[in-house]
Design a protein around this motif. Sequence first.
Motif, PDB file in Angstrom:
ATOM      1  N   ARG A   1       0.833  -1.202   0.000  1.00 37.44           N
ATOM      2  CA  ARG A   1       0.000   0.000   0.000  1.00 37.44           C
ATOM      3  C   ARG A   1       0.862   1.243   0.000  1.00 37.44           C
ATOM      4  O   ARG A   1       2.067   1.201   0.235  1.00 37.44           O
ATOM      5  CB  ARG A   1      -0.921   0.009   1.221  1.00 37.44           C
ATOM      6  CG  ARG A   1      -1.963  -1.107   1.235  1.00 37.44           C
ATOM      7  CD  ARG A   1      -2.967  -0.885   2.351  1.00 37.44           C
ATOM      8  NE  ARG A   1      -3.963  -1.957   2.412  1.00 37.44           N
ATOM      9  CZ  ARG A   1      -5.019  -2.032   1.645  1.00 37.44           C
ATOM     10  NH1 ARG A   1      -5.234  -1.109   0.726  1.00 37.44           N
ATOM     11  NH2 ARG A   1      -5.885  -3.020   1.768  1.00 37.44           N
ATOM     12  N   ASN A   2       0.190   2.353  -0.169  1.00 33.07           N
ATOM     13  CA  ASN A   2       0.862   3.648  -0.221  1.00 33.07           C
ATOM     14  C   ASN A   2       1.296   4.125   1.159  1.00 33.07           C
ATOM     15  O   ASN A   2       2.154   4.962   1.292  1.00 33.07           O
ATOM     16  CB  ASN A   2      -0.108   4.671  -0.848  1.00 33.07           C
ATOM     17  CG  ASN A   2       0.632   5.878  -1.390  1.00 33.07           C
ATOM     18  OD1 ASN A   2       1.833   5.810  -1.574  1.00 33.07           O
ATOM     19  ND2 ASN A   2      -0.080   6.959  -1.634  1.00 33.07           N
TER      20      ASN A   2
ATOM     21  N   MET B   1       0.288   5.904   5.036  1.00 35.71           N
ATOM     22  CA  MET B   1      -0.619   6.961   5.495  1.00 35.71           C
ATOM     23  C   MET B   1      -0.656   8.115   4.509  1.00 35.71           C
ATOM     24  O   MET B   1       0.374   8.535   3.988  1.00 35.71           O
ATOM     25  CB  MET B   1      -0.175   7.460   6.874  1.00 35.71           C
ATOM     26  CG  MET B   1      -0.387   6.435   7.986  1.00 35.71           C
ATOM     27  SD  MET B   1       0.092   7.066   9.581  1.00 35.71           S
ATOM     28  CE  MET B   1      -1.182   8.298   9.832  1.00 35.71           C
ATOM     29  N   LYS B   2      -1.852   8.612   4.297  1.00 39.88           N
ATOM     30  CA  LYS B   2      -2.042   9.685   3.324  1.00 39.88           C
ATOM     31  C   LYS B   2      -3.173  10.582   3.820  1.00 39.88           C
ATOM     32  O   LYS B   2      -4.261  10.097   4.125  1.00 39.88           O
ATOM     33  CB  LYS B   2      -2.397   9.079   1.963  1.00 39.88           C
ATOM     34  CG  LYS B   2      -2.273  10.023   0.805  1.00 39.88           C
ATOM     35  CD  LYS B   2      -2.461   9.243  -0.483  1.00 39.88           C
ATOM     36  CE  LYS B   2      -2.219  10.134  -1.682  1.00 39.88           C
ATOM     37  NZ  LYS B   2      -2.400   9.408  -2.946  1.00 39.88           N
ATOM     38  N   THR B   3      -2.924  11.887   3.940  1.00 38.40           N
ATOM     39  CA  THR B   3      -3.944  12.784   4.487  1.00 38.40           C
ATOM     40  C   THR B   3      -5.015  13.140   3.473  1.00 38.40           C
ATOM     41  O   THR B   3      -6.156  13.410   3.814  1.00 38.40           O
ATOM     42  CB  THR B   3      -3.309  14.095   4.978  1.00 38.40           C
ATOM     43  OG1 THR B   3      -2.898  14.864   3.856  1.00 38.40           O
ATOM     44  CG2 THR B   3      -2.147  13.841   5.907  1.00 38.40           C
ATOM     45  N   GLY B   4      -4.620  13.181   2.217  1.00 40.03           N
ATOM     46  CA  GLY B   4      -5.565  13.599   1.180  1.00 40.03           C
ATOM     47  C   GLY B   4      -5.575  15.098   0.963  1.00 40.03           C
ATOM     48  O   GLY B   4      -5.976  15.584  -0.092  1.00 40.03           O
TER      49      GLY B   4
ATOM     50  N   ASN C   1      -2.807  17.884   2.511  1.00 39.89           N
ATOM     51  CA  ASN C   1      -1.752  18.243   3.474  1.00 39.89           C
ATOM     52  C   ASN C   1      -1.904  19.644   4.052  1.00 39.89           C
ATOM     53  O   ASN C   1      -1.653  19.874   5.238  1.00 39.89           O
ATOM     54  CB  ASN C   1      -0.381  18.110   2.821  1.00 39.89           C
ATOM     55  CG  ASN C   1       0.013  16.655   2.621  1.00 39.89           C
ATOM     56  OD1 ASN C   1      -0.641  15.756   3.170  1.00 39.89           O
ATOM     57  ND2 ASN C   1       1.045  16.412   1.845  1.00 39.89           N
TER      58      ASN C   1
ATOM     59  N   TYR D   1       3.032  12.554  13.323  1.00 40.79           N
ATOM     60  CA  TYR D   1       2.921  12.031  11.943  1.00 40.79           C
ATOM     61  C   TYR D   1       4.240  12.312  11.222  1.00 40.79           C
ATOM     62  O   TYR D   1       4.695  13.446  11.158  1.00 40.79           O
ATOM     63  CB  TYR D   1       1.767  12.726  11.235  1.00 40.79           C
ATOM     64  CG  TYR D   1       1.580  12.335   9.776  1.00 40.79           C
ATOM     65  CD1 TYR D   1       2.021  13.159   8.750  1.00 40.79           C
ATOM     66  CD2 TYR D   1       0.946  11.144   9.436  1.00 40.79           C
ATOM     67  CE1 TYR D   1       1.834  12.814   7.433  1.00 40.79           C
ATOM     68  CE2 TYR D   1       0.758  10.796   8.116  1.00 40.79           C
ATOM     69  CZ  TYR D   1       1.202  11.628   7.118  1.00 40.79           C
ATOM     70  OH  TYR D   1       1.013  11.291   5.801  1.00 40.79           O
TER      71      TYR D   1
ATOM     72  N   LYS E   1       6.499  12.843   8.063  1.00 41.57           N
ATOM     73  CA  LYS E   1       6.326  13.261   6.661  1.00 41.57           C
ATOM     74  C   LYS E   1       7.704  13.444   6.060  1.00 41.57           C
ATOM     75  O   LYS E   1       8.407  14.406   6.352  1.00 41.57           O
ATOM     76  CB  LYS E   1       5.518  14.564   6.618  1.00 41.57           C
ATOM     77  CG  LYS E   1       5.386  15.177   5.240  1.00 41.57           C
ATOM     78  CD  LYS E   1       4.494  14.340   4.346  1.00 41.57           C
ATOM     79  CE  LYS E   1       4.263  15.046   3.019  1.00 41.57           C
ATOM     80  NZ  LYS E   1       3.576  14.184   2.062  1.00 41.57           N
ATOM     81  N   THR E   2       8.140  12.539   5.227  1.00 42.27           N
ATOM     82  CA  THR E   2       9.478  12.517   4.595  1.00 42.27           C
ATOM     83  C   THR E   2      10.536  12.861   5.639  1.00 42.27           C
ATOM     84  O   THR E   2      10.632  12.221   6.672  1.00 42.27           O
ATOM     85  CB  THR E   2       9.545  13.469   3.378  1.00 42.27           C
ATOM     86  OG1 THR E   2       9.314  14.812   3.817  1.00 42.27           O
ATOM     87  CG2 THR E   2       8.533  13.089   2.335  1.00 42.27           C
TER      88      THR E   2
END
Length: 727
Positions: free
Chosen positions: A673-674, A676-679, A681, A716, A718-719
């Motif tokens: 899967r991808n 976690m993704k906020t949809g 940001n 969370y 993030k990169t």
Amino acid sequence: MNKSAIKSFAIWARTKLINEITYKSGLIGITDKGISHPLDSSTDNIQHFNIGTEKPYEIKDREIKQRDAYIKRIKEKEATSDYNTAFNYVIEEIAYTWFNRLIAIRFMEVNDYLPSKTRVISSETKGKTEPDMVTSPFDTDMEFTSEEKDYIISLKHDNRLDELFRFLFIKQCNTLNAVLPELFEKTSDYTELLLTISFTDSDGIVSHLVNDIPEEDFTEAVEIIGWLYQYYNEDRKNQVINIYKGTVKKDDIPAATQLFTTDWVVRYMVDNSLGRYWIERNPNSKLREKLEYLVTPKNQDFKFVDEKITPEELTFFDPCMGSGHILVYAFDLLMEIYREYGYEDRESARLIVEKNLYGVDIDDRASQLAYFAVMMKARSYDRRFLTRNISINLCPILETNNIPKVDISHIQLDLQDTVKEDVNYLLDVFTDAKELGSLITVKPVNFSEIENFMNEFAEHGASNMFDLQWYNSVYSKMPYILKQAKILSNKFTIVCTNPPYMNKIEGQLKKFITKDYKDYSGDLFSVFIYRNFDYTIPNGYLGFMTPFVWMFIKTYEKLREYIINNKSIATLVQMEYSAFEEATVPICSFVLKNGPEKEKGLYIKLSDFKGGMEVQKKKVLEALHDKECKYFYEKSEENFSKIPGSPIAYWVSENFIKVFNKGTSLGKLAISRNGMKTGENQRFLRFWSEVCFVDFNFKAIDSYDALKSNAKWFPYNKTSYKKSMIY
């Protein structure tokens, strides 16, 4: 060849021609705003136009008819667009007509190919600006009426030399119609009315053509014609791409997709298709020694094919011929084959044009130049070739949209039913042909019976209203329709082309591709790869230069599977990502066989060698001389299908392939899967420093725990930045 000078001239010349023709058009009351009526002072033989000066602009007699023809042409185009588009299209059409003729005459005079042996736009005398044709018009091969002779003498006496130059230039073009009819069509129409060239203007197109591009560039090779054409279209191409930023309109497809193929790539494609085909059937042929870019296995041996074939049986087709560069080199290679077979050059040149070379293109102007290039190549082998009235198997594709379907059953001739059916079929199949081009599938019909019918009709003439309707609307177009139908319904030994690259498609082309080529519709070039197999005889070869994305990405997986399972890759060169300066796409060149093959494919990988096409050329030649170099590979394509997606991964090791053969793919063990993704940001993410710690929860272990805490923010990642996420 000074490509920088060629490019500068061609781009400048287009703008210059269009501006001058537009200005001249305005003088006769025709602008992009509309068409003005002549002033009331006009008569049947003289027309006046207001140009804002005390004295109006005047045209007479024949010029009035030419203006009427000019207006008619604009209105014809306006019927399928709007007035402004139609006006600009016709201006562009006139500009390229004269550009083609100027560069063709320049090529012929520099190479001493003009029948008259008299220079038309320059002089044999160094430092002399007046063309030799203007100095000595009566020493040329042109025939003048007594009226024309008096006119020439009058113009010379009055020192109206530019007017004389234009008159003689048009006369020369019409004279060349006898030997090159498909380029020098008779010009007694509106194009002549709007010709504005001058040799006395030091900043004019003639002066720049003669002085900016060295003469030796015109004597090196006829490929200069192709470079001039590509650069002439560069501004228009950029304009088209910037206008649409997506789908391209029908009339702009040629400008958006025309690319001149680099010379060494042409040689590579033709050497490894036409050259290889001949050598496989003639293993002792000396031709091998002349094929600089022929890719051979490490053991130097091709598999012998026990099949006798004569030079006349070799057929070579370019379905997107552009200005004919590929055909011109194929001509040279065929000449070597004929020489090896004992033919004289003069006879070989005739046979190559009549029997071996075929080509079509949707772009009329490119087709004109391809025709010219092949004829000049033939002339280089036979000094009398242009006088032999030899027909050529090249043509622009004509569409039948505006040709009314006339019921020929009323024509009072003894017609077979099949003739009626075949004529109607041809009129139907070439609907939208300017858009669909050589992707159209044309079934063979009874061409000889249609030709017999045409000859009979010409002999008997129109005897009733139905005959007359057929004659006026269809008869004159049928020879062109028959010619292209014969070519497009044929099968060829070799098909070799640089197809158009375009993935933003609209209109009838999109409908056609979606319906007939859905699995290969990722880009126009991939459709052509698939379609061209059907143009090729079993075990014939196909040469291409295309973007290399087809080798790897999912969009082209069906194409790869089709080639791997049914055909074979003979050889492929993968260029460095940005090597091809003429297009903003990474490219490869390759040769396919129209049938399966057990022999390994031969690959050259240039990805590590940064630089333009000259660097790529150097590295290819190095690989051909040293097959033990680290970027030459021999690989069986059956290995490609062992890797998911069937990428053309010719460089991977046997151990790498065994991993896929014996191992278990991750997809069979778990769902990837991808993450976690906020949809969104901007809405849901904040930096640590932006969050109030009162509303922050560090310790939530699952969604239930988070909800129960009533906190607003949670950690969370993030990169490379640590952020908090809104709940």
